[in-house]
Write a protein that holds these residues in place. Structure first.
Motif, PDB file in Angstrom:
ATOM      1  N   ALA A 169     -14.228  -2.904 -15.808  1.00 56.60           N
ATOM      2  CA  ALA A 169     -15.299  -2.025 -15.343  1.00 56.60           C
ATOM      3  C   ALA A 169     -14.907  -1.263 -14.090  1.00 56.60           C
ATOM      4  N   ALA A 170     -13.875  -1.755 -13.375  1.00 61.25           N
ATOM      5  CA  ALA A 170     -13.495  -1.119 -12.115  1.00 61.25           C
ATOM      6  C   ALA A 170     -12.262  -0.231 -12.244  1.00 61.25           C
ATOM      7  N   ILE A 171     -11.745  -0.054 -13.465  1.00 64.97           N
ATOM      8  CA  ILE A 171     -10.521   0.723 -13.646  1.00 64.97           C
ATOM      9  C   ILE A 171     -10.783   2.200 -13.357  1.00 64.97           C
ATOM     10  N   ARG A 172      -9.917   2.760 -12.533  1.00 62.79           N
ATOM     11  CA  ARG A 172      -9.961   4.199 -12.284  1.00 62.79           C
ATOM     12  C   ARG A 172      -8.839   4.839 -13.082  1.00 62.79           C
ATOM     13  N   THR A 173      -8.767   6.169 -13.044  1.00 63.39           N
ATOM     14  CA  THR A 173      -7.672   6.877 -13.707  1.00 63.39           C
ATOM     15  C   THR A 173      -6.381   6.528 -12.991  1.00 63.39           C
ATOM     16  N   LEU A 174      -5.407   6.048 -13.751  1.00 71.29           N
ATOM     17  CA  LEU A 174      -4.153   5.586 -13.177  1.00 71.29           C
ATOM     18  C   LEU A 174      -2.994   6.459 -13.622  1.00 71.29           C
ATOM     19  N   ASP A 175      -1.966   6.499 -12.814  1.00 70.53           N
ATOM     20  CA  ASP A 175      -0.787   7.275 -13.199  1.00 70.53           C
ATOM     21  C   ASP A 175       0.243   6.416 -13.910  1.00 70.53           C
ATOM     22  N   GLY A 176      -0.036   5.154 -14.141  1.00 73.16           N
ATOM     23  CA  GLY A 176       0.872   4.284 -14.882  1.00 73.16           C
ATOM     24  C   GLY A 176       1.953   3.664 -14.039  1.00 73.16           C
ATOM     25  N   LYS A 177       2.030   4.046 -12.751  1.00 76.18           N
ATOM     26  CA  LYS A 177       3.061   3.500 -11.882  1.00 76.18           C
ATOM     27  C   LYS A 177       2.395   2.588 -10.866  1.00 76.18           C
ATOM     28  N   THR A 178       2.439   1.317 -11.119  1.00 77.55           N
ATOM     29  CA  THR A 178       1.707   0.386 -10.266  1.00 77.55           C
ATOM     30  C   THR A 178       2.621  -0.645  -9.608  1.00 77.55           C
ATOM     31  N   GLU A 179       3.928  -0.401  -9.610  1.00 78.82           N
ATOM     32  CA  GLU A 179       4.806  -1.351  -8.957  1.00 78.82           C
ATOM     33  C   GLU A 179       4.667  -1.222  -7.441  1.00 78.82           C
ATOM     34  N   ILE A 180       5.064  -2.253  -6.736  1.00 76.96           N
ATOM     35  CA  ILE A 180       4.993  -2.246  -5.282  1.00 76.96           C
ATOM     36  C   ILE A 180       6.136  -1.396  -4.733  1.00 76.96           C
ATOM     37  N   SER A 181       5.794  -0.415  -3.897  1.00 75.04           N
ATOM     38  CA  SER A 181       6.807   0.426  -3.269  1.00 75.04           C
ATOM     39  C   SER A 181       7.331  -0.187  -1.984  1.00 75.04           C
ATOM     40  N   SER A 182       6.435  -0.780  -1.197  1.00 74.92           N
ATOM     41  CA  SER A 182       6.880  -1.376   0.060  1.00 74.92           C
ATOM     42  C   SER A 182       5.870  -2.404   0.538  1.00 74.92           C
ATOM     43  N   VAL A 183       6.364  -3.339   1.331  1.00 78.42           N
ATOM     44  CA  VAL A 183       5.517  -4.330   1.994  1.00 78.42           C
ATOM     45  C   VAL A 183       5.921  -4.340   3.465  1.00 78.42           C
ATOM     46  N   SER A 184       4.967  -4.137   4.354  1.00 72.31           N
ATOM     47  CA  SER A 184       5.256  -4.135   5.788  1.00 72.31           C
ATOM     48  C   SER A 184       4.287  -5.058   6.504  1.00 72.31           C
ATOM     49  N   TYR A 185       4.701  -5.515   7.686  1.00 73.11           N
ATOM     50  CA  TYR A 185       3.922  -6.498   8.434  1.00 73.11           C
ATOM     51  C   TYR A 185       3.666  -5.996   9.853  1.00 73.11           C
ATOM     52  N   TYR A 186       2.485  -6.339  10.384  1.00 70.31           N
ATOM     53  CA  TYR A 186       2.094  -5.891  11.717  1.00 70.31           C
ATOM     54  C   TYR A 186       1.444  -7.051  12.470  1.00 70.31           C
ATOM     55  N   SER A 187       1.674  -7.095  13.776  1.00 73.13           N
ATOM     56  CA  SER A 187       0.968  -8.056  14.609  1.00 73.13           C
ATOM     57  C   SER A 187      -0.485  -7.606  14.723  1.00 73.13           C
ATOM     58  N   LEU A 188      -1.330  -8.488  15.216  1.00 68.87           N
ATOM     59  CA  LEU A 188      -2.752  -8.160  15.291  1.00 68.87           C
ATOM     60  C   LEU A 188      -3.041  -7.024  16.256  1.00 68.87           C
ATOM     61  N   ASP A 189      -2.098  -6.723  17.184  1.00 73.67           N
ATOM     62  CA  ASP A 189      -2.292  -5.584  18.082  1.00 73.67           C
ATOM     63  C   ASP A 189      -1.676  -4.302  17.537  1.00 73.67           C
ATOM     64  N   GLY A 190      -1.238  -4.339  16.248  1.00 74.06           N
ATOM     65  CA  GLY A 190      -0.787  -3.118  15.583  1.00 74.06           C
ATOM     66  C   GLY A 190       0.689  -2.830  15.641  1.00 74.06           C
ATOM     67  N   ARG A 191       1.494  -3.698  16.237  1.00 76.91           N
ATOM     68  CA  ARG A 191       2.937  -3.469  16.301  1.00 76.91           C
ATOM     69  C   ARG A 191       3.613  -3.948  15.020  1.00 76.91           C
ATOM     70  N   GLN A 192       4.460  -3.078  14.431  1.00 75.35           N
ATOM     71  CA  GLN A 192       5.157  -3.461  13.203  1.00 75.35           C
ATOM     72  C   GLN A 192       6.275  -4.440  13.534  1.00 75.35           C
ATOM     73  N   VAL A 193       6.438  -5.451  12.680  1.00 75.91           N
ATOM     74  CA  VAL A 193       7.503  -6.442  12.860  1.00 75.91           C
ATOM     75  C   VAL A 193       8.354  -6.465  11.597  1.00 75.91           C
ATOM     76  N   ALA A 194       9.620  -6.829  11.758  1.00 83.27           N
ATOM     77  CA  ALA A 194      10.526  -6.860  10.605  1.00 83.27           C
ATOM     78  C   ALA A 194      10.108  -7.933   9.616  1.00 83.27           C
ATOM     79  N   ALA A 195       9.707  -9.087  10.141  1.00 85.00           N
ATOM     80  CA  ALA A 195       9.256 -10.192   9.293  1.00 85.00           C
ATOM     81  C   ALA A 195       8.346 -11.075  10.123  1.00 85.00           C
TER      82      ALA A 195
END
Length: 219
Positions: A169-195
């Motif tokens: 019921a929640a499906i929207r129009t999709l382009d068929g490409k749903t793989e993960i492109s990237s995963v990134s991490y941030y501290s709670l104050d917004g600074r990006q961390v490598a891991a």
């Protein structure tokens, strides 16, 4: 908690234990960015695979395995379905494709991931109806016994949890490409961390269709 328990058992039994960060294989996204040990991914973007019989709905994990070393690695996974509504869970890592239904724990066959290679796990849920499926994967490193010519587990590596959700019921129009492109991490104050290290971080998942999802995770 299950991962901590596993490490404790390994220590008691005297099994050699590489830390998850030092393990030769790591879970990664399509661009080779490492997905931290213990990450939980929510996967709810279906794609339609046309076949000669019908159109099958699939929810792809978009997860890869990266060999971070200059040596080939004999490996496999131990994986569990911990919550099951319906359909099939298919995984094709490290070699042959296997389909499972229902709650349970299994080990894949042993396969080789070549040095410095990024290998698609080709893991997806094929739902038959609305529902959810939860699966957990742990990477295993094997060694070959020169006498028996059989493989035995040498080390246990990182884990990842996949929470699949299908809501027609929640499906929207999709382009068929749903793989993960990237995963990134941030501290709670917004600074990006490598891991992420131990603590609470923001995890941002970007999918190939442009959709992003940010969640708060404890590592």
């Amino acid at each position: 908690m299950r991962f901590v328990f596993t490490l404790f058992i390994s220590f008691v039994l005297g099994v050699s234990g590489l830390s998850a960060q030092d393990f030769p294989l790591q879970f990664a996204d399509a661009n080779g960015n490492i997905i931290a040990d213990g990450t939980e991914l929510t996967l709810d973007q279906p794609t339609v695979e046309a076949s000669e019989f019908d159109d099958a709905v699939m929810i792809l994990s978009g997860v890869y395995v990266k060999n971070t070393t200059a040596n080939d690695v004999a490996c496999g996974t131990e994986y569990s379905i911990t919550q099951y509504s319906n359909g099939d869970l298919q995984t094709c890592f490290p070699s042959n494709c296997i389909i499972r239904r229902g709650v349970g724990t299994w080990q894949t066959e042993v396969g080789i991931v070549p040095a410095n290679t990024l290998k698609d796990m080709q893991t997806e849920w094929i739902p038959m109806d609305a529902g959810t499926l939860d699966a957990e994967f742990q990477l295993l490193k094997y060694k070959l016994n020169p006498v028996t010519k059989k493989y035995t587990v040498e080390d246990e590596g990182p884990t990842i949890k996949m929470h699949f959700v299908y809501n027609p019921a929640a499906i929207r129009t999709l382009d068929g490409k749903t793989e993960i492109s990237s995963v990134s991490y941030y501290s709670l104050d917004g600074r990006q961390v490598a891991a992420p290290n131990h603590g609470i971080y923001l995890m941002k998942v970007t999918y190939a269709n442009g959709r992003t999802e940010t969640t708060k995770r404890r590592f």
